[in-house]
Design a protein around this motif. Structure first.
Motif, short mmCIF file in Angstrom:
data_model
loop_
_atom_site.label_atom_id
_atom_site.label_comp_id
_atom_site.label_asym_id
_atom_site.label_seq_id
_atom_site.Cartn_x
_atom_site.Cartn_y
_atom_site.Cartn_z
N GLN A 63 0.31 2.94 -0.34
CA GLN A 63 -0.89 3.29 -1.09
C GLN A 63 -0.81 2.90 -2.56
OE1 GLN A 63 -1.50 7.44 -0.03
NE2 GLN A 63 -2.53 6.85 1.87
N GLN A 64 0.39 2.64 -3.04
CA GLN A 64 0.52 2.09 -4.39
C GLN A 64 -0.02 0.66 -4.45
OE1 GLN A 64 4.72 2.62 -5.05
NE2 GLN A 64 4.47 4.65 -5.98
N GLN A 65 0.10 -0.04 -3.35
CA GLN A 65 -0.42 -1.41 -3.26
C GLN A 65 -1.86 -1.44 -2.76
OE1 GLN A 65 2.23 -4.56 -1.69
NE2 GLN A 65 3.72 -2.93 -1.32
N TYR A 66 -2.16 -0.57 -1.79
CA TYR A 66 -3.46 -0.57 -1.14
C TYR A 66 -3.98 0.87 -1.04
CZ TYR A 66 -2.20 -5.33 0.20
OH TYR A 66 -1.83 -6.65 0.17
N GLY A 137 14.83 11.25 17.65
CA GLY A 137 13.99 11.68 16.54
C GLY A 137 14.18 10.83 15.30
N GLY A 138 14.85 9.69 15.47
CA GLY A 138 15.10 8.80 14.35
C GLY A 138 14.34 7.49 14.40
N ALA A 139 13.42 7.36 15.37
CA ALA A 139 12.68 6.11 15.53
C ALA A 139 11.19 6.39 15.61
CB ALA A 139 13.15 5.38 16.80
N VAL A 140 10.41 5.45 15.08
CA VAL A 140 8.96 5.62 15.05
C VAL A 140 8.29 4.27 15.26
CG1 VAL A 140 8.83 5.42 12.54
CG2 VAL A 140 7.04 6.65 13.77
N ASP A 141 7.21 4.26 16.03
CA ASP A 141 6.40 3.05 16.25
C ASP A 141 5.11 3.19 15.45
OD1 ASP A 141 8.31 2.18 18.05
OD2 ASP A 141 7.21 2.88 19.81
N ILE A 142 4.84 2.19 14.61
CA ILE A 142 3.70 2.32 13.70
C ILE A 142 2.97 1.00 13.50
CG2 ILE A 142 4.68 4.26 12.40
CD1 ILE A 142 5.54 2.18 10.28
N THR A 143 1.76 1.09 12.97
CA THR A 143 1.03 -0.05 12.46
C THR A 143 0.25 0.43 11.24
OG1 THR A 143 -0.48 -1.86 13.05
CG2 THR A 143 -0.92 0.30 14.06
N LEU A 144 -0.74 -0.33 10.79
CA LEU A 144 -1.45 0.00 9.56
C LEU A 144 -2.95 0.13 9.78
CD1 LEU A 144 0.36 -2.46 7.10
CD2 LEU A 144 0.75 0.01 7.33
N LYS A 145 -3.56 0.99 8.99
CA LYS A 145 -5.02 1.16 9.00
C LYS A 145 -5.52 0.99 7.57
CE LYS A 145 -7.03 3.97 11.90
NZ LYS A 145 -7.55 5.17 12.62
N ASP A 146 -6.63 0.25 7.41
CA ASP A 146 -7.14 -0.01 6.06
C ASP A 146 -8.01 1.13 5.54
OD1 ASP A 146 -9.70 -0.30 7.16
OD2 ASP A 146 -9.65 -2.49 7.13
N ASP A 147 -8.56 0.95 4.33
CA ASP A 147 -9.33 2.02 3.70
C ASP A 147 -10.71 2.22 4.33
OD1 ASP A 147 -10.37 -0.36 2.80
OD2 ASP A 147 -10.32 0.18 0.67
N GLN A 148 -11.06 1.36 5.28
CA GLN A 148 -12.30 1.53 6.04
C GLN A 148 -12.03 2.19 7.39
OE1 GLN A 148 -15.28 0.71 4.52
NE2 GLN A 148 -13.87 0.38 2.80
#
Length: 228
Positions: A63-66, A137-148
């Motif tokens: 969020q510092q970048q986007y 409990g040490g692994a996570v699957d993620i992606t990104l969502k924009d401000d819209q």
């Protein structure tokens, strides 16, 4: 046995805690629960305490970048029973996709299919010395969502059984959107590594901290998260 599974575990005893979901994006119901996986009294949206702190830190970097963008959590804690469910589900799906009948396959053909499944799925081992990464409990699957509120197109789906799952699949492509996909994957990797995570060598969406894979990649002598 995969190379990272040779790393010894000295579990630090850190508890699984609930991810503050209001700070992130997620899908409800959980993707695997929609397929029929049962977590029992467990929740997929738990991680070790330090991993939760690091995930919050990663989102701060994002969020510092986007401003307004969020980490979208696809999957986090996964009991071994759910790992087994998803391995079996993926194998069955692969049979259907290829139009194959299990009883008609030779042992070699079956083995080839299982090798495809295990390209992205860890063996659902009950051995405490070789837990699946998500079961720590040490692994996570993620992606990104924009401000819209839109999920970013990363050039491949999470859990996809294809070469596109390789983190650097688009690295040498000069066309658009190939370069856009690579840049988004690099952004995801950048914010996570700044927070202490390391990315799975074969999956652009999988990040870990403190488990055997993390210890192996960072050349640590021990992992400090075992099966939770």
């Amino acid at each position: 046995m995969k190379p990272y599974q040779s790393i010894p575990i000295q579990d630090c005893g850190e508890p699984l805690i609930k991810i503050p979901l209001e700070q992130f994006s997620l899908e409800t119901p959980h993707p695997y629960q929609k397929l029929g996986a049962s977590y029992g009294p467990k929740s997929p949206y738990y991680l070790r305490a330090q991993v939760v702190e690091a995930l919050i830190e990663a989102q701060t970097h994002l969020q510092q970048q986007y401003p307004g963008w969020k980490i979208h959590i696809f999957d986090a804690y996964r009991p071994v029973a759910v790992q087994q469910f998803m391995v079996d589900y993926t194998f069955t799906s692969l049979l259907e996709e290829k139009g194959l009948i299990l009883d008609a396959l030779s042992p070699t053909e079956k083995d080839n299919l299982w090798q495809q499944v295990y390209q992205i799925w860890a063996v659902p081992s009950d051995d405490l010395t070789t837990p699946p990464p998500h079961s720590t409990g040490g692994a996570v699957d993620i992606t990104l969502k924009d401000d819209q509120g839109q999920l970013l197109d990363m050039g491949g789906m999470i859990d996809e059984l294809s070469e596109r799952s390789q983190p650097n699949y688009y690295a040498t492509q000069r066309d658009n959107p190939g370069q856009s996909y690579h840049q988004r994957r690099e952004l995801l990797n950048e914010i996570m590594t700044k927070a202490g995570f390391l990315r799975h060598p074969g999956e652009w969406w999988h990040f870990s901290l403190g488990d055997q894979m993390w210890a192996w990649q960072s050349q640590q002598a021990i992992a400090y998260y075992g099966r939770a």
